[in-house]
Scaffold this motif. Sequence first.
Motif, PDB file in Angstrom:
ATOM      1  N   LYS A 218       0.832  -1.204   0.000  1.00 60.26           N
ATOM      2  CA  LYS A 218       0.000   0.000   0.000  1.00 60.26           C
ATOM      3  C   LYS A 218       0.868   1.257   0.000  1.00 60.26           C
ATOM      4  CE  LYS A 218      -4.151  -1.860   2.222  1.00 60.26           C
ATOM      5  NZ  LYS A 218      -5.012  -1.833   3.437  1.00 60.26           N
ATOM      6  N   GLU A 222       1.096   4.036  -2.961  1.00 58.09           N
ATOM      7  CA  GLU A 222       0.893   5.450  -2.685  1.00 58.09           C
ATOM      8  C   GLU A 222       2.065   6.279  -3.194  1.00 58.09           C
ATOM      9  OE1 GLU A 222      -0.859   8.948  -1.400  1.00 58.09           O
ATOM     10  OE2 GLU A 222      -1.698   6.949  -1.680  1.00 58.09           O
ATOM     11  N   ARG A 225       1.778   6.497  -6.891  1.00 57.79           N
ATOM     12  CA  ARG A 225       0.697   7.416  -7.255  1.00 57.79           C
ATOM     13  C   ARG A 225       1.158   8.862  -7.132  1.00 57.79           C
ATOM     14  NH1 ARG A 225      -2.929  10.565  -5.207  1.00 57.79           N
ATOM     15  NH2 ARG A 225      -2.152  10.228  -3.102  1.00 57.79           N
ATOM     16  N   GLN A 226       1.888   9.173  -6.053  1.00 61.13           N
ATOM     17  CA  GLN A 226       2.405  10.527  -5.869  1.00 61.13           C
ATOM     18  C   GLN A 226       3.410  10.899  -6.960  1.00 61.13           C
ATOM     19  OE1 GLN A 226       3.918  10.813  -1.889  1.00 61.13           O
ATOM     20  NE2 GLN A 226       1.900  10.713  -0.931  1.00 61.13           N
TER      21      GLN A 226
END
Length: 350
Positions: A218, A222, A225-226
């Motif tokens: 996870k 993340e 994604r950033q």
Amino acid sequence: MIQLFIIIALAFSKPLNPKKVLYAINCGAPSNYKSPSGIQYDKDIQTDPETVVADYSLNSEVSSQQIKYTREPEIYLTERHAYKTFSYQIPLQKEGTYTLILKFAEMYFDTKGKRVFHVKFGQQRVIEKLDVVAKVGKFASNDEYIEFEYIAGQVFHNNVLCVDAVQDGKLQMNLEKTKFDNPYIHGIVLYAGGINETDYEEYQYMKENWEKVINEEKIKEEVERQKKSEAKVKRKERVKIRNDHLNEVENEFEVDDQQQNTSIPVAKKGGLRSLITSPIGTAGLFISLFVGMSILNKIMSAISNAKIKGIEKDIITESKPKQEKQPKEKSDEKKNKPKDTKEKSKAKQQ
């Protein structure tokens, strides 16, 4: 420290190499499937009429559940089971060491002891009393890794001959029913190599540290994604800066000390594009265009005048023969005039 330990463990783990997968089937599935790791699973073409397909993807209560200990939960959403012992025929190639990976997950019972069965190669049991719920619980993958040798048309498991395990070059893998409900299976993978060459260690680590692995993945998702969002913003900024640069006017110029008395500025930076887009460049462009048009008009008028002169010359040359005849006639008249005067003088004398 925990995150660092997870990263180190995953770094030294061996993922299953798709190039060494010789056979893979998604049991009960009507279509092929490619896993995130790159393994191509074929659809199930089992023709035994006494077997049954269960498709849990059609049940929202089951399909919405997270299946633990796997990165390919789609494999466990379909299964084939039977109310008796049934088998799969797995094609074998050249002699060597192989690992058969059998994929199971209990999607129905939530209590151990409800479903128990055996796995056999021919007449030889290679897994006894398999109870998935007792091992991993409900909605969790339980992959069984079985290493064997294929030598001279025969199969050996733990150095024990598996009688009737090979028929027509195919491994006879049997799921043997017991009195505790029905045997079943979700997926089959035949791997070229021993168990130490597979992802067995990674799978064991994932089962023992599932929550840590999930949290780590996870965090990784993340971070990715950033990174993507930041890269998208940077692309927008670059486009904006590029457009602004094309529209801006360069007002700074460098003038050489020797050229200070002249009125010709030298662009400091920006090149030809900046010079053209500047007011001076635009004015110069219009002046050049005007001068060019004037020169073009002069050339055209000169050409037209030359054509007119050429026509006049042709007319003059055509009229010259007519003018040459007139002097001859006048000269004849002059020659005749003296004769007339002589005749008149003679007449007077007479």
